[in-house]
Design an enzyme around this catalytic site. Structure first.
Site, PDB file in Angstrom:
ATOM      1  N   TYR A 141       7.277  17.150   1.247  1.00 21.77           N
ATOM      2  CA  TYR A 141       8.261  17.819   2.297  1.00 21.77           C
ATOM      3  C   TYR A 141       9.191  18.615   1.603  1.00 21.77           C
ATOM      4  O   TYR A 141       9.959  19.514   2.138  1.00 21.77           O
ATOM      5  CB  TYR A 141       8.934  16.830   3.112  1.00 21.77           C
ATOM      6  CG  TYR A 141       7.750  16.131   4.196  1.00 21.77           C
ATOM      7  CD1 TYR A 141       6.581  16.206   4.075  1.00 21.77           C
ATOM      8  CD2 TYR A 141       8.446  15.178   5.027  1.00 21.77           C
ATOM      9  CE1 TYR A 141       5.758  15.695   4.926  1.00 21.77           C
ATOM     10  CE2 TYR A 141       7.614  14.505   5.827  1.00 21.77           C
ATOM     11  CZ  TYR A 141       6.221  14.648   5.831  1.00 21.77           C
ATOM     12  OH  TYR A 141       5.338  14.025   6.723  1.00 21.77           O
ATOM     13  N   LYS A 188      -1.243   6.510  -3.211  1.00 23.66           N
ATOM     14  CA  LYS A 188      -2.672   6.969  -3.314  1.00 23.66           C
ATOM     15  C   LYS A 188      -3.089   7.305  -5.189  1.00 23.66           C
ATOM     16  O   LYS A 188      -3.367   8.249  -5.440  1.00 23.66           O
ATOM     17  CB  LYS A 188      -2.673   8.519  -2.597  1.00 23.66           C
ATOM     18  CG  LYS A 188      -4.199   9.041  -2.420  1.00 23.66           C
ATOM     19  CD  LYS A 188      -4.933   8.070  -1.525  1.00 23.66           C
ATOM     20  CE  LYS A 188      -6.334   8.473  -1.193  1.00 23.66           C
ATOM     21  NZ  LYS A 188      -7.488   7.652  -0.751  1.00 23.66           N
ATOM     22  N   ASP A 220      -4.844   4.932   2.654  1.00 17.21           N
ATOM     23  CA  ASP A 220      -5.773   4.695   3.586  1.00 17.21           C
ATOM     24  C   ASP A 220      -6.160   3.396   4.095  1.00 17.21           C
ATOM     25  O   ASP A 220      -6.428   3.049   5.084  1.00 17.21           O
ATOM     26  CB  ASP A 220      -7.315   5.520   3.044  1.00 17.21           C
ATOM     27  CG  ASP A 220      -7.349   5.375   1.448  1.00 17.21           C
ATOM     28  OD1 ASP A 220      -6.474   4.887   0.819  1.00 17.21           O
ATOM     29  OD2 ASP A 220      -8.390   5.939   1.112  1.00 17.21           O
ATOM     30  N   ASP A 244       6.377   8.418   6.559  1.00 19.27           N
ATOM     31  CA  ASP A 244       6.249   9.049   8.040  1.00 19.27           C
ATOM     32  C   ASP A 244       5.297   8.663   8.891  1.00 19.27           C
ATOM     33  O   ASP A 244       5.187   8.173   9.851  1.00 19.27           O
ATOM     34  CB  ASP A 244       6.525  10.487   7.432  1.00 19.27           C
ATOM     35  CG  ASP A 244       6.754  11.459   8.925  1.00 19.27           C
ATOM     36  OD1 ASP A 244       7.078  10.743  10.036  1.00 19.27           O
ATOM     37  OD2 ASP A 244       6.718  12.649   8.866  1.00 19.27           O
ATOM     38  N   ASP A 248       5.020   5.656  11.997  1.00 19.04           N
ATOM     39  CA  ASP A 248       4.845   6.228  13.458  1.00 19.04           C
ATOM     40  C   ASP A 248       3.398   5.303  14.196  1.00 19.04           C
ATOM     41  O   ASP A 248       3.431   5.127  15.025  1.00 19.04           O
ATOM     42  CB  ASP A 248       4.207   7.841  13.557  1.00 19.04           C
ATOM     43  CG  ASP A 248       5.433   8.743  13.700  1.00 19.04           C
ATOM     44  OD1 ASP A 248       6.589   8.407  13.664  1.00 19.04           O
ATOM     45  OD2 ASP A 248       5.191   9.703  14.468  1.00 19.04           O
TER      46      ASP A 248
END
Ligand code: NAD
Length: 353
Positions: A141, A188, A220, A244, A248
């Site tokens: 970001y 990852k 994943d 993030d 959620d």
């Protein structure tokens, strides 16, 4: 105690839930003999309308003069043109970065009163109590990017330094020490170089916290484990984007996105407190917003920035009691349950304080 709280309602349901939260904090101040001063500023879409800037300098000054920041949400269809030169969400990113709020704490727990109507089987939801620690001021970001325009190609860059990973890993290990002493680091590392640095650094920091059990998951796989064995997690640490997304996803465990609070902290007591949800334009202005994520964020403000633990717990217990008594906003009402409005839910919490 005396404290100044910067209040940034923002857009959509932001002003609705922030208004309820300042009522709640005023109630706490009166009950426990504190003096809270609320100073309001604009951020996001409304700030673009007023000043052309999603984070005007006056708002930054209000926050700098405060002990903590309480924020609603930013964004909405009015400002969502992807070719616009400035987006509301930039205001929030800049605010987090300006104050160096590198650790985003997002607790997720299940409420026994809501399990019956949850989308997951009740036995999977037993004893779910997870603390997400999301890195907040770096990663993709904030990496080098090609601004959006009319071209056929653009990019964002995921980059982390050892120091950035160390500081958020330290927060996560310390949090685990105060809880059930388990930390899961999500990355990852099989594909991304920045995530190999992430994993190496977390392993090194772990040497200082040998009493904490460390697990690594690829992001994943983590999305699946979060729904198949949520009760096995204690603290989960992740980079900005993965944290993030995963937090959620975890809102399903709590019952609704409207239930999740967050605290964005740096090394001292200063912090930014906001619900995890966005501005929910689909329900704005209708009295439908669930204020629980906002209320729990206010409780975190009392706990982390003002060290008022008893007052924080009083809010959490009052919310539990309102839910136990059957009060539900529309997003968490099951079949056959009559929902109450945002202000009716607030009144129910206030009366149980
Ligand atoms: P959202 O979180 O606003 O809403 C997702 C869904 O959850 C919607 O159906 C909404 O009605 C529901 N919801 C969210 N909060 C709720 C609450 N308190 N009570 C009941 N239901 C609730 O996400 P979105 O729709 O993807 O985004 C809307 C806008 O918010 C966009 O402009 C986005 O950029 C922005 N956004 C802002 C933040 C933030 O300010 N921190 C975070 C996420 C999204």
């Amino acid at each position: 105690m005396k404290a100044t709280i910067a209040v940034l309602p923002g857009d959509g349901i932001g002003p609705e839930v922030v208004g309820q939260a300042t009522d709640l904090l005023a109630h706490i101040a009166e009950k426990y003999g504190h003096e809270f001063t609320f100073v309001e500023g604009v951020i996001g879409g409304i700030a673009i309308d007023d000043t052309g800037d999603p984070l005007p300098p006056e708002t930054v000054q209000i926050c700098e003069a405060a002990d903590a920041i309480l924020l609603g949400a930013v964004g909405g269809p009015k400002w969502s043109d992807p070719t616009a030169s400035v987006q509301p969400e930039r205001g929030l990113l800049e605010l987090r970065q300006h104050f160096g709020l590198f650790a985003n704490l997002r607790p997720v727990k299940t409420y026994p009163a809501l399990v019956e109507h949850a989308p997951l089987r009740a036995e999977l939801l037993e004893n779910v109590d997870i603390l997400f620690v999301r890195e907040l001021v770096s990663g993709i970001y904030f990496g080098a990017r090609q601004e959006q325009g009319d071209g056929d190609e653009s990019h964002d860059t995921m980059s982390y330094s050892r120091g950035e990973v160390e500081q958020v890993a330290n927060v996560a290990f310390r949090a685990a020490q105060g809880r059930r002493k388990k930390l899961c680091s999500v990355d990852k590392a099989n594909v991304l170089a920045s995530m190999r640095l992430w994993r190496r650094t977390v392993v090194e920091v772990h040497e200082e916290y040998e009493d904490v059990e460390l697990e690594h998951l690829l992001v994943d796989a983590a999305t699946m484990h979060l729904l198949t064995r949520p009760g096995s997690f204690d603290v989960i640490v992740a980079g900005n984007m993965f944290g993030d997304i995963l937090s959620d996803e975890a809102s399903v465990l709590a019952g609704s996105l409207g239930m999740l609070p967050s605290a964005s902290l740096r090394a001292d007591h200063f912090g930014l407190y906001e619900p995890v949800h966005g501005s929910a334009p689909d329900i704005a202005g209708q009295g439908l917003a669930n204020p629980i994520g906002m209320f729990l964020s206010a409780a975190m403000l009392l706990r982390y920035s003002l060290q008022l633990e008893a007052e924080a717990q009083a809010i959490e217990s009052a919310i539990d009691a309102a839910l136990e008594a059957g009060l539900r906003t529309a997003d968490i009402a099951g079949a056959g349950e009559t929902p109450v409005s945002t202000s009716e839910f607030t009144a129910a919490v206030l009366s149980r304080l």
